[in-house]
Design an enzyme around this catalytic site. Structure first.
Site, PDB file in Angstrom:
ATOM      1  N   HIS A  86      14.392  -0.713 -11.763  1.00 14.18           N
ATOM      2  CA  HIS A  86      13.832   0.629 -11.980  1.00 14.18           C
ATOM      3  C   HIS A  86      14.877   1.732 -12.187  1.00 14.18           C
ATOM      4  O   HIS A  86      14.765   2.822 -11.632  1.00 14.18           O
ATOM      5  CB  HIS A  86      12.914   1.006 -10.806  1.00 14.18           C
ATOM      6  CG  HIS A  86      11.684   0.162 -10.692  1.00 14.18           C
ATOM      7  ND1 HIS A  86      11.039  -0.410 -11.767  1.00 14.18           N
ATOM      8  CD2 HIS A  86      10.951  -0.213  -9.590  1.00 14.18           C
ATOM      9  CE1 HIS A  86       9.975  -1.087 -11.345  1.00 14.18           C
ATOM     10  NE2 HIS A  86       9.907  -0.999 -10.038  1.00 14.18           N
ATOM     11  N   HIS A 116       4.386   4.240 -12.343  1.00  8.45           N
ATOM     12  CA  HIS A 116       4.325   3.287 -11.229  1.00  8.45           C
ATOM     13  C   HIS A 116       3.281   3.708 -10.186  1.00  8.45           C
ATOM     14  O   HIS A 116       3.529   3.633  -8.977  1.00  8.45           O
ATOM     15  CB  HIS A 116       5.721   3.166 -10.610  1.00  8.45           C
ATOM     16  CG  HIS A 116       5.991   1.879  -9.902  1.00  8.45           C
ATOM     17  ND1 HIS A 116       5.229   1.435  -8.833  1.00  8.45           N
ATOM     18  CD2 HIS A 116       6.934   0.927 -10.107  1.00  8.45           C
ATOM     19  CE1 HIS A 116       5.716   0.286  -8.408  1.00  8.45           C
ATOM     20  NE2 HIS A 116       6.747  -0.050  -9.165  1.00  8.45           N
ATOM     21  N   GLU A 176       1.728  -1.782 -14.178  1.00  2.48           N
ATOM     22  CA  GLU A 176       2.779  -1.032 -14.860  1.00  2.48           C
ATOM     23  C   GLU A 176       2.901  -1.534 -16.296  1.00  2.48           C
ATOM     24  O   GLU A 176       3.435  -2.612 -16.527  1.00  2.48           O
ATOM     25  CB  GLU A 176       4.112  -1.232 -14.122  1.00  2.48           C
ATOM     26  CG  GLU A 176       4.055  -0.906 -12.649  1.00  2.48           C
ATOM     27  CD  GLU A 176       5.054  -1.714 -11.827  1.00  2.48           C
ATOM     28  OE1 GLU A 176       6.233  -1.773 -12.191  1.00  2.48           O
ATOM     29  OE2 GLU A 176       4.644  -2.313 -10.819  1.00  2.48           O
TER      30      GLU A 176
HETATM   31  C1  GLA Z   1       7.830  -3.302  -9.049  1.00  8.75           C
HETATM   32  C2  GLA Z   1       8.609  -4.512  -8.769  1.00  8.75           C
HETATM   33  C3  GLA Z   1       8.325  -4.908  -7.381  1.00  8.75           C
HETATM   34  C4  GLA Z   1       8.643  -3.794  -6.430  1.00  8.75           C
HETATM   35  C5  GLA Z   1       7.877  -2.612  -6.756  1.00  8.75           C
HETATM   36  C6  GLA Z   1       8.268  -1.489  -5.827  1.00  8.75           C
HETATM   37  O1  GLA Z   1       6.490  -3.612  -9.128  1.00  8.75           O
HETATM   38  O2  GLA Z   1       8.348  -5.571  -9.630  1.00  8.75           O
HETATM   39  O3  GLA Z   1       9.059  -6.026  -7.062  1.00  8.75           O
HETATM   40  O4  GLA Z   1       9.970  -3.458  -6.555  1.00  8.75           O
HETATM   41  O5  GLA Z   1       8.106  -2.284  -8.102  1.00  8.75           O
HETATM   42  O6  GLA Z   1       8.452  -1.898  -4.538  1.00  8.75           O
END
Ligand code: GLA
Length: 350
Positions: free
Chosen positions: A105, A179, A314
């Protein structure tokens, strides 16, 4: 209608605002310039009563203390880059390893932790807020200065529409997503939410959540949501204790054609009757069922966020695309415009 209020200051002293968008039906979205985060989203249930369907905090402090990407725009590259390393045009880049052994991210200070500039837009169909930032050349190790714009519109049809654009000064990689953690009941867990994914394939991952490169058929597996299944029906069979659950990227049927929105997901919560349908032009959607929530984060109204308190859908490019020859490209070059749209359409089932 849009109302602006002060939301406090970052630890560095930057002023942060909160914008409240209300549509003609009385639905409300609250969006802060910190991380471009959707902090609240109130939509009607079957009984007409509005309820907040996203996780988050009522104060900036909650976000500053650290949280798992609630409601934010994740970037410059959402999801993982294997070992934080990639090569572009023969040059190697190394990014922060903030999700050992990978990059996640956007790094240590991704777009979720930046203060965005806000402009209220005059648009038909419902209030719209434009958030923008410039991520400088070398930011978090990524090449090129990236100018990003995100427009959130809460339409009069109770759709939260998210439009993204970006341009760069040097070849770089981009993958933006929202997100939001959804819980259509506004309480409890999402184990009883019924999910349908218009996805015949998904991208299997190794033990560090990096895709193997294969696009595997979901048919006959616990990953198959082509017909509705309750999240809790099979989620404890996926992944490893204590974080069982889905955290996988699906390949959207007919997705990945810029400007052509297709339905990738629909979620139904039987108690409230709320339905969320997601339309996107992105090639993938990461299904994450809040597996890492462990009750240590307490959100709005004192709600302790335990495992599976919410689910994320997402819309995005596939994880680690920059290192995967067979995946659609996430490379953006000077002169090109990164452009994508995702809509979250809310309704009720009687
Ligand atoms: C995304 C990632 C997860 C986790 C979330 C936040 O969905 O794939 O593994 O990191 O973000 O915790």
């Amino acid at each position: 209608m849009i109302v602006r209020s002060n939301f406090g200051k970052t630890t560095g002293g930057e002023a942060v605002a909160l914008y409240t968008l209300s549509n003609s039906k009385g639905a409300v979205a609250k969006i802060t310039t910190y991380g471009a985060i959707v902090t609240e989203l109130h939509v009607p249930g079957r009984d007409g009563k509005k309820g907040d369907v996203v996780l988050g905090f009522s104060t900036l402090d909650g976000y500053l203390k650290g949280h798992p990407y609630f409601g934010c725009i994740a970037g410059r590259v959402a999801n993982r880059i294997a070992r934080g390393a990639f090569t572009l045009d023969g040059k190697s880049y190394n990014l922060a390893i903030n999700n050992s052994p990978n990059h996640l991210h956007g790094g240590l200070k991704g777009f979720d932790k930046k203060v965005w500039k806000a402009v209220q837009l005059r648009r038909a169909g419902g209030p719209a807020l434009q958030l923008s930032l410039v991520s400088p050349d070398g930011d978090e190790g990524y090449p090129g200065a990236l100018s990003v714009k995100v427009v959130y519109q809460l339409t009069d049809e109770n759709t939260l529409r998210v439009e993204y654009t970006a341009t760069t000064t040097k070849p770089t990689v981009v993958n933006l997503t929202n997100h939001s953690y959804f819980n259509l009941a506004g309480k409890g867990t999402v184990l009883g939410h019924e999910l349908t994914l218009n996805c015949a394939k998904y991208t299997p991952v190794d033990e560090t959540s990096i895709p193997t490169g294969e696009l595997a058929s979901v048919a006959g597996t616990d990953f198959d949501f082509q017909k509705a299944h309750k999240i809790g029906e099979r989620s404890e069979k996926i992944g490893a204790a204590p974080n069982e659950g889905y955290d996988h990227n699906y390949v959207v049927d007919g997705g990945g054609k810029p400007g052509k929105l297709v339905k990738c997901a629909s979620v139904y919560e039987p108690g409230s009757g709320r339905v969320l349908e997601i339309f996107t032009d992105q090639p993938g959607v990461q299904l994450y069922t809040g597996n890492f929530l462990d009750g240590s984060v307490v959100g709005k109204g004192g709600w302790k966020y335990i495992k599976h308190s919410a689910l994320c859908l997402e819309t995005q490019h596939f994880p680690d695309s920059i290192n995967q020859k067979g995946f659609p490209t996430t490379v953006l070059r000077p002169g090109q415009v990164y452009k994508t749209v995702t809509e979250h359409r809310f309704s009720v089932r009687k």
